[in-house]
Structures are given as structure tokens and as C-alpha cells.
Design a protein around this motif. Structure first.
Motif, short mmCIF file in Angstrom:
data_model
loop_
_atom_site.label_atom_id
_atom_site.label_comp_id
_atom_site.label_asym_id
_atom_site.label_seq_id
_atom_site.Cartn_x
_atom_site.Cartn_y
_atom_site.Cartn_z
N ALA A 106 0.79 -1.15 0.13
CA ALA A 106 0.06 0.13 0.00
C ALA A 106 0.87 1.38 0.10
CB ALA A 106 -0.90 -0.19 1.03
N ASN A 107 2.26 1.28 0.55
CA ASN A 107 3.29 2.18 0.67
C ASN A 107 3.84 2.18 -0.67
OD1 ASN A 107 1.86 3.17 3.07
ND2 ASN A 107 3.25 1.41 4.09
N PRO A 121 21.69 -2.75 0.01
CA PRO A 121 22.24 -4.13 0.45
C PRO A 121 20.97 -4.85 0.93
CG PRO A 121 23.74 -2.40 1.15
CD PRO A 121 22.64 -1.85 0.60
N ALA A 122 20.08 -4.27 1.84
CA ALA A 122 18.94 -4.86 2.08
C ALA A 122 17.96 -5.66 1.13
CB ALA A 122 18.02 -4.11 3.22
N ALA A 123 17.85 -4.64 0.22
CA ALA A 123 17.13 -5.11 -0.82
C ALA A 123 17.51 -6.36 -1.89
CB ALA A 123 16.82 -3.68 -1.97
N ALA A 124 18.97 -6.05 -2.20
CA ALA A 124 19.44 -6.97 -2.99
C ALA A 124 19.70 -8.51 -2.33
CB ALA A 124 21.16 -6.55 -3.11
N ASP A 170 10.16 -2.15 -0.48
CA ASP A 170 9.99 -1.13 0.41
C ASP A 170 11.53 -0.76 0.90
OD1 ASP A 170 8.32 0.31 2.21
OD2 ASP A 170 9.49 -0.93 3.76
N ALA A 171 12.54 -1.68 0.81
CA ALA A 171 13.96 -1.33 1.40
C ALA A 171 14.50 -0.34 0.24
CB ALA A 171 14.81 -2.47 1.48
N ASN A 172 14.20 -0.55 -0.92
CA ASN A 172 14.70 0.42 -1.90
C ASN A 172 14.14 1.81 -1.82
OD1 ASN A 172 16.83 -0.79 -2.92
ND2 ASN A 172 15.69 -1.96 -4.54
N ARG A 173 12.83 1.77 -1.33
CA ARG A 173 12.27 3.20 -1.20
C ARG A 173 12.84 4.28 -0.80
NH1 ARG A 173 6.85 4.12 2.33
NH2 ARG A 173 8.11 2.79 3.70
#
Length: 187
Positions: A106-107, A121-124, A170-173
Motif C-alpha cells: 500500500a505504501n 544491500p537489504a533489497a539485494a 520497500d527497502a529500496n524506497r
């Protein structure tokens, strides 16, 4: 309660392993492959947690616990009259994932292209975990072709890969946004 006092048993030295019901199968059995891939995914989520905090770390911790349930479910063959009540994945575990997917998504901006598995790094790492979740799902689906399994396991793994996808987005946002595929960019 699990109690491990001895780590090695030598019972697997001939290429066999024990299942949750006490039976023995080859370590190359599709059932072992399926729960082995789930175990690999769980370890990868431990790496994801190195780049997480707060709500993300709590969600990943919950998923790691659920993945042990998935592994326990997969390593215990379905039986008509089991001598003990095996641990099985239940619909509520998948429903939690669905609610989380809806909450996080939703965000996020609407996608207008496929997303490259990159960014922070988190997203990857979350994208990497998503691909291992898909492999765990394929391995489990292959097992289900020849062997009865709990119907909730495949749904859980399918939804988990979707959740890891939205978590990566979301981590890349906050890190500049998604890295989008540019079709034919290098032709």
C-alpha cells in the motif's frame, strides 16, 4: 521440545537420512531436496536480518520460525494414522503473509516495469531470498507430483516469495527507489 546433545550420529554416512516419522530415505530424495532448500532460504534470511531493523527484522524472525515449521512439515510424510501429531503449516501462517503484503504494498508506487534485483544491500539480499523461496516452491511442487503433502505448504512458499519481493521494494524506497528493467536498452 528439541534436545540435541550430540551433533554427529554417523547415520548419514551412507547417503541416507532420517525423516520425521523415523523412516530413512536417500539424501537425494525429492523430500530432502525440498526441505533442504527451505533450510537454505532460512539461512539466507539470517543474512537479510543483518541489514534489517525494527519491523523488518521482527517480520524476518517470524518467517525464520515459520520456515522451521515448513521444514518439519516437509520432513514428516503424510500418514492416515500417525503415531504422534506432526507439526503442520496452517492457513493462518499464509494469511499473515497476505496481510503483510497488502500492508507493505500500500505504501509502494505502482510498478511500470520489472524490477532488477538490485539497490540497497537489504533489497539485494531480499531479492536473492525471493529467488531461493521460488526454488523451494518449485522443489516442493516437484515433491507434490508424486507424494502427498500438506496443501498449505505450497501456498505459504508462494506467498513468501511475493512478500520478499515487496519487502525488497520497500527497502529500496528510502534508497533511491527500485532499479527498473529497461527493455532492449543495450541492443
Amino acid at each position: 521440545m528439541v534436545k540435541l546433545t550430540r551433533i554427529y550420529t554417523r547415520t548419514g554416512d551412507t547417503g541416507q537420512t532420517g525423516l520425521g516419522d523415523g523412516s530413512r530415505v536417500a539424501k537425494t530424495d525429492p523430500r530432502v531436496t525440498a526441505y533442504g532448500t527451505v533450510d537454505e532460504l532460512n539461512a539466507l534470511l539470517g543474512i537479510c536480518r543483518l541489514h534489517a531493523g525494527g519491523d523488518l527484522e521482527a517480520a524476518l524472525t517470524r518467517i525464520q520460525n515459520d520456515l522451521f515449521d515448513v521444514g518439519a512439515d516437509l520432513c514428516t510424510p503424510e500418514q492416515d494414522d500417525p503415531p504422534f501429531e506432526p507439526l503442520r503449516v496452517v492457513a493462518a501462517q499464509t494469511e499473515w503473509l497476505e496481510a503483510e503484503i497488502d500492508r507493505v504494498n500500500a505504501n509502494l508506487d505502482t510498478l511500470r516495469s520489472f524490477v532488477l534485483p538490485a539497490g540497497s544491500p537489504a533489497a539485494a539480499h531480499l531479492h536473492h531470498a525471493r529467488t531461493v523461496a521460488r526454488r523451494a516452491e518449485r522443489d516442493t511442487a516437484a515433491l507434490a507430483v508424486t507424494t502427498p503433502i500438506n496443501e498449505h505448504v505450497l501456498g505459504y512458499l508462494n506467498r513468501l516469495s511475493d512478500y520478499l519481493f515487496v519487502l525488497a521494494r520497500d527497502a529500496n524506497r528510502d534508497a533511491g527507489g527500485d532499479v527498473l528493467w529497461q527493455p532492449g536498452e543495450n541492443r
